[in-house]
Design an enzyme around this catalytic site. Structure first.
Site, mmCIF file in Angstrom:
data_model
loop_
_atom_site.group_PDB
_atom_site.id
_atom_site.type_symbol
_atom_site.label_atom_id
_atom_site.label_comp_id
_atom_site.label_asym_id
_atom_site.label_seq_id
_atom_site.Cartn_x
_atom_site.Cartn_y
_atom_site.Cartn_z
ATOM 1 N N TYR A 44 -5.017 -5.743 0.893
ATOM 2 C CA TYR A 44 -5.391 -4.506 0.207
ATOM 3 C C TYR A 44 -6.825 -4.191 0.477
ATOM 4 O O TYR A 44 -7.571 -4.929 -0.258
ATOM 5 C CB TYR A 44 -4.825 -4.600 -1.324
ATOM 6 N N ASP A 79 -2.062 -1.976 2.807
ATOM 7 C CA ASP A 79 -2.872 -0.650 2.440
ATOM 8 C C ASP A 79 -4.269 -0.961 3.056
ATOM 9 O O ASP A 79 -4.990 -1.546 2.365
ATOM 10 C CB ASP A 79 -3.135 -0.364 0.971
#
Length: 258
Positions: free
Chosen positions: A110, A149
């Site tokens: 992330y 992400d």
């Protein structure tokens, strides 16, 4: 799932406790992936229980409550697990988990957001350099699959409104150039490998302005693969029919690894 195909899924759930109330466990079981990599769990240990029979669970939590965090649910027990990237400045937000297998590494990430008015762009720039060093050190030992992400839309094709978003978080020249440089060290953006010119394919939509309904989105969720391993990759997908978060899952399919 076909016996000769492995399936990996990555999903920024934008709060695991919230998405558990929206049927996450059933969705995960329906996806029937060999591994499900999660970002932005926004929780600490013990704040939620995820019931996924047949999956080993690995968690990395941020020091700050309700912030960041990652998890991996996998059917295949790894030979080793590493949390973080080995750089103290970047290892207090629960952003990376690495599973080591016999013939490859699987990593969920992330990536830090550069934030409003790019207040965190310098931190993000440093992260990009440290992360590139980390995955390249792994790749020197065996191929790497990293996903998550990554908070960057790489090219103009990867977001609906590139002109008005230029130099906004996730579409700065710095972030895009850093991603280009990382790919140049021996990695492949799997989705663009299979679909180099496909437009309108996004993995995140703002909750504002009916963005998802109008498909005004960004492709910021990826499976990135050591280029030599791409010979075993059979497809990469964006699962934009799966609801529950402002992101949708993305998937990678490969020949059987290990």
């Amino acid at each position: 799932m076909e016996d000769d195909i492995m399936k990996f899924v990555s999903w920024n759930v934008n709060g695991l406790r919230a998405v558990l109330k929206k049927g996450f466990e059933q969705t995960a079981m329906d996806l029937d992936a060999d591994a499900i990599c999660i970002q932005e769990t926004k929780m600490h240990e013990g704040q939620a229980t995820v019931n996924l029979p047949g999956y080993h669970q690995y968690w990395n939590y941020a020091d700050r409550p309700g912030y960041s965090g990652t998890a991996i649910f996998t059917k295949h027990e790894p030979v080793d697990v590493t949390y973080g990237i080995g750089v103290d400045e970047y290892d207090h937000e629960g952003r990376v988990i690495t599973l080591e297998y016999q013939t490859y590494y699987l990593l969920t990430s992330y990536t830090p957001n550069s934030g409003q008015e790019l207040k965190r762009l310098d931190y993000r720039d440093g992260w990009d350099a440290a992360f590139s060093t980390y995955v390249n050190e792994l790749a020197a030992k065996k191929p790497v699959i990293f996903c998550g992400d990554l908070n960057v839309a790489h090219e103009e094709i990867d977001l609906k409104n590139p002109k008005t978003n230029h130099q906004h978080a996730g579409f700065t020249d710095t972030e895009r150039d850093n991603f280009t440089a990382l790919l140049g060290t021996g990695f492949t953006d799997s989705f663009r490998h299979f679909y180099p010119d496909l437009t309108g394919q996004y993995s995140w939509w703002s909750y504002r302005f009916n963005a998802r309904k109008n498909n005004a989105g960004w492709r910021i969720d990826y499976f990135v693969v050591s280029t030599p391993l791409m010979a075993k990759v059979t497809d990469a997908k964006i699962l934009n029919d799966v609801l529950g978060s402002d992101h949708c899952p993305v998937a990678l399919e490969t020949e059987v690894l290990d």
